[in-house]
Design a protein around this motif. Sequence first.
Motif, PDB file in Angstrom:
ATOM      1  N   GLY A 188       0.817  -1.202   0.000  1.00 49.09           N
ATOM      2  CA  GLY A 188       0.000   0.000   0.000  1.00 49.09           C
ATOM      3  C   GLY A 188       0.855   1.259   0.000  1.00 49.09           C
ATOM      4  N   CYS A 189       2.114   1.139  -0.437  1.00 48.50           N
ATOM      5  CA  CYS A 189       3.097   2.233  -0.470  1.00 48.50           C
ATOM      6  C   CYS A 189       3.474   2.718   0.927  1.00 48.50           C
ATOM      7  CB  CYS A 189       2.610   3.403  -1.324  1.00 48.50           C
ATOM      8  SG  CYS A 189       2.453   2.980  -3.062  1.00 48.50           S
ATOM      9  N   ASP A 190       3.092   1.994   1.948  1.00 47.87           N
ATOM     10  CA  ASP A 190       3.460   2.326   3.323  1.00 47.87           C
ATOM     11  C   ASP A 190       3.531   1.035   4.123  1.00 47.87           C
ATOM     12  OD1 ASP A 190       4.021   3.661   5.705  1.00 47.87           O
ATOM     13  OD2 ASP A 190       1.918   4.078   6.126  1.00 47.87           O
ATOM     14  N   GLU A 191       2.380   0.602   4.616  1.00 52.33           N
ATOM     15  CA  GLU A 191       2.277  -0.633   5.402  1.00 52.33           C
ATOM     16  C   GLU A 191       0.899  -1.227   5.164  1.00 52.33           C
ATOM     17  OE1 GLU A 191       3.569  -0.909   9.668  1.00 52.33           O
ATOM     18  OE2 GLU A 191       1.416  -1.151  10.001  1.00 52.33           O
ATOM     19  N   LYS A 192       0.881  -2.541   4.941  1.00 55.28           N
ATOM     20  CA  LYS A 192      -0.404  -3.199   4.743  1.00 55.28           C
ATOM     21  C   LYS A 192      -0.412  -4.503   5.522  1.00 55.28           C
ATOM     22  CE  LYS A 192      -2.601  -2.852   0.787  1.00 55.28           C
ATOM     23  NZ  LYS A 192      -3.079  -3.101  -0.598  1.00 55.28           N
ATOM     24  N   VAL A 193      -1.536  -4.748   6.211  1.00 56.31           N
ATOM     25  CA  VAL A 193      -1.741  -5.955   7.010  1.00 56.31           C
ATOM     26  C   VAL A 193      -2.591  -6.926   6.199  1.00 56.31           C
ATOM     27  CG1 VAL A 193      -2.721  -6.897   9.133  1.00 56.31           C
ATOM     28  CG2 VAL A 193      -1.612  -4.638   9.162  1.00 56.31           C
ATOM     29  N   TRP A 194      -2.133  -8.181   6.146  1.00 53.05           N
ATOM     30  CA  TRP A 194      -2.842  -9.255   5.464  1.00 53.05           C
ATOM     31  C   TRP A 194      -3.164 -10.351   6.469  1.00 53.05           C
ATOM     32  CZ3 TRP A 194      -3.795  -9.035   0.137  1.00 53.05           C
ATOM     33  CH2 TRP A 194      -3.157  -8.003  -0.551  1.00 53.05           C
ATOM     34  N   LYS A 195      -4.288 -11.032   6.271  1.00 48.18           N
ATOM     35  CA  LYS A 195      -4.667 -12.200   7.075  1.00 48.18           C
ATOM     36  C   LYS A 195      -5.186 -13.277   6.134  1.00 48.18           C
ATOM     37  CE  LYS A 195      -6.188  -9.964  11.372  1.00 48.18           C
ATOM     38  NZ  LYS A 195      -7.322  -9.867  12.314  1.00 48.18           N
ATOM     39  N   LEU A 196      -5.157 -14.525   6.605  1.00 48.40           N
ATOM     40  CA  LEU A 196      -5.828 -15.570   5.841  1.00 48.40           C
ATOM     41  C   LEU A 196      -7.274 -15.157   5.631  1.00 48.40           C
ATOM     42  CD1 LEU A 196      -4.526 -18.875   7.482  1.00 48.40           C
ATOM     43  CD2 LEU A 196      -4.103 -18.095   5.148  1.00 48.40           C
ATOM     44  N   ALA A 197      -7.788 -15.372   4.447  1.00 46.60           N
ATOM     45  CA  ALA A 197      -9.173 -15.003   4.148  1.00 46.60           C
ATOM     46  C   ALA A 197     -10.114 -15.819   5.039  1.00 46.60           C
ATOM     47  CB  ALA A 197      -9.479 -15.257   2.675  1.00 46.60           C
ATOM     48  N   PRO A 198     -11.096 -15.188   5.661  1.00 45.47           N
ATOM     49  CA  PRO A 198     -12.026 -15.905   6.531  1.00 45.47           C
ATOM     50  C   PRO A 198     -13.087 -16.650   5.721  1.00 45.47           C
ATOM     51  CG  PRO A 198     -12.580 -13.583   6.511  1.00 45.47           C
ATOM     52  CD  PRO A 198     -11.347 -13.748   5.668  1.00 45.47           C
ATOM     53  N   GLU A 199     -12.629 -17.656   4.972  1.00 47.62           N
ATOM     54  CA  GLU A 199     -13.502 -18.401   4.065  1.00 47.62           C
ATOM     55  C   GLU A 199     -12.968 -19.818   3.894  1.00 47.62           C
ATOM     56  OE1 GLU A 199     -12.790 -15.634   0.884  1.00 47.62           O
ATOM     57  OE2 GLU A 199     -11.440 -17.024  -0.133  1.00 47.62           O
ATOM     58  N   ALA A 200     -13.810 -20.678   3.388  1.00 51.51           N
ATOM     59  CA  ALA A 200     -13.390 -22.052   3.091  1.00 51.51           C
ATOM     60  C   ALA A 200     -12.268 -22.036   2.056  1.00 51.51           C
ATOM     61  CB  ALA A 200     -14.576 -22.864   2.583  1.00 51.51           C
ATOM     62  N   ASN A 201     -11.325 -22.948   2.215  1.00 53.84           N
ATOM     63  CA  ASN A 201     -10.203 -23.154   1.299  1.00 53.84           C
ATOM     64  C   ASN A 201      -9.192 -22.009   1.248  1.00 53.84           C
ATOM     65  OD1 ASN A 201     -10.935 -25.792   0.458  1.00 53.84           O
ATOM     66  ND2 ASN A 201     -12.552 -24.867  -0.782  1.00 53.84           N
ATOM     67  N   ALA A 202      -9.174 -21.148   2.263  1.00 55.66           N
ATOM     68  CA  ALA A 202      -8.126 -20.128   2.328  1.00 55.66           C
ATOM     69  C   ALA A 202      -6.781 -20.808   2.548  1.00 55.66           C
ATOM     70  CB  ALA A 202      -8.410 -19.139   3.455  1.00 55.66           C
ATOM     71  N   GLU A 203      -6.813 -21.935   3.213  1.00 58.49           N
ATOM     72  CA  GLU A 203      -5.631 -22.777   3.411  1.00 58.49           C
ATOM     73  C   GLU A 203      -5.967 -24.116   2.772  1.00 58.49           C
ATOM     74  OE1 GLU A 203      -2.921 -22.962   7.134  1.00 58.49           O
ATOM     75  OE2 GLU A 203      -4.602 -24.312   7.469  1.00 58.49           O
ATOM     76  N   TRP A 204      -5.165 -24.523   1.797  1.00 61.74           N
ATOM     77  CA  TRP A 204      -5.561 -25.630   0.943  1.00 61.74           C
ATOM     78  C   TRP A 204      -4.336 -26.418   0.526  1.00 61.74           C
ATOM     79  CZ3 TRP A 204      -3.990 -26.717  -3.932  1.00 61.74           C
ATOM     80  CH2 TRP A 204      -4.803 -27.504  -4.745  1.00 61.74           C
ATOM     81  N   VAL A 205      -4.469 -27.745   0.429  1.00 60.44           N
ATOM     82  CA  VAL A 205      -3.374 -28.589  -0.038  1.00 60.44           C
ATOM     83  C   VAL A 205      -3.933 -29.643  -0.998  1.00 60.44           C
ATOM     84  CG1 VAL A 205      -3.485 -30.188   1.929  1.00 60.44           C
ATOM     85  CG2 VAL A 205      -1.340 -29.961   0.681  1.00 60.44           C
ATOM     86  N   GLY A 206      -3.158 -29.947  -2.027  1.00 59.18           N
ATOM     87  CA  GLY A 206      -3.567 -30.956  -2.998  1.00 59.18           C
ATOM     88  C   GLY A 206      -2.369 -31.484  -3.763  1.00 59.18           C
ATOM     89  N   PRO A 207      -2.587 -32.513  -4.588  1.00 59.40           N
ATOM     90  CA  PRO A 207      -1.475 -33.068  -5.363  1.00 59.40           C
ATOM     91  C   PRO A 207      -0.981 -32.107  -6.438  1.00 59.40           C
ATOM     92  CG  PRO A 207      -3.526 -34.123  -5.995  1.00 59.40           C
ATOM     93  CD  PRO A 207      -3.838 -33.238  -4.825  1.00 59.40           C
ATOM     94  N   LYS A 208      -1.870 -31.236  -6.909  1.00 61.55           N
ATOM     95  CA  LYS A 208      -1.528 -30.162  -7.841  1.00 61.55           C
ATOM     96  C   LYS A 208      -2.591 -29.081  -7.699  1.00 61.55           C
ATOM     97  CE  LYS A 208      -3.338 -33.067 -11.533  1.00 61.55           C
ATOM     98  NZ  LYS A 208      -3.083 -33.659 -12.825  1.00 61.55           N
ATOM     99  N   LEU A 209      -2.403 -27.962  -8.375  1.00 60.18           N
ATOM    100  CA  LEU A 209      -3.270 -26.801  -8.148  1.00 60.18           C
ATOM    101  C   LEU A 209      -4.744 -27.035  -8.466  1.00 60.18           C
ATOM    102  CD1 LEU A 209      -1.100 -23.747  -9.232  1.00 60.18           C
ATOM    103  CD2 LEU A 209      -2.081 -24.195  -6.970  1.00 60.18           C
TER     104      LEU A 209
END
Length: 170
Positions: A6-27
Amino acid sequence: FELLTGCDEKVWKLAPEANAEWVGPKLDETWWGNSEADVIDRYCHFDDEYIFRSNGEFEYKSNGDFWADEVDGAVWPTDLGLDIGCNSESDWPTAYSAWGSGVHNFNVNTETLTVAGDGAFIGLYKVGTSDEVSTPQSSVTYKIISLSADRMVIYADFGWGVWRFTLVAQ
């Protein structure tokens, strides 16, 4: 760089939704993705902040607690000495304390985002550049699927599997 900071400082968090954290054999194939209920059940994980500053600093802020993850039903790393689930940041054993809150550095280009510094990570501490890891790493590089002013999707490809994280700006 501007979208991330944001040209200064920006805070990010995992999206509060299903599949924000996801693992699989491929994309395009899923083994596991967090559910909407996990957003509440893993509150200590979804409140973590990933802060990017225009001076090149990256800060991981756990907000006092962290999610101890598992592999095959056992806490990871196996000698962590904690239960799977939410734990106080002060419970990190010395060998793993670098995964706690801290200030690091970052580098980003159109294809990759690297966080550098002992224990730096985004999304989940055990996800390294090229495999799941059992010790804090000196840096982790993620490939960028998309990055906008308010949403970021990154992943690490291990050959045998892919971890993907979706984050939103606060």
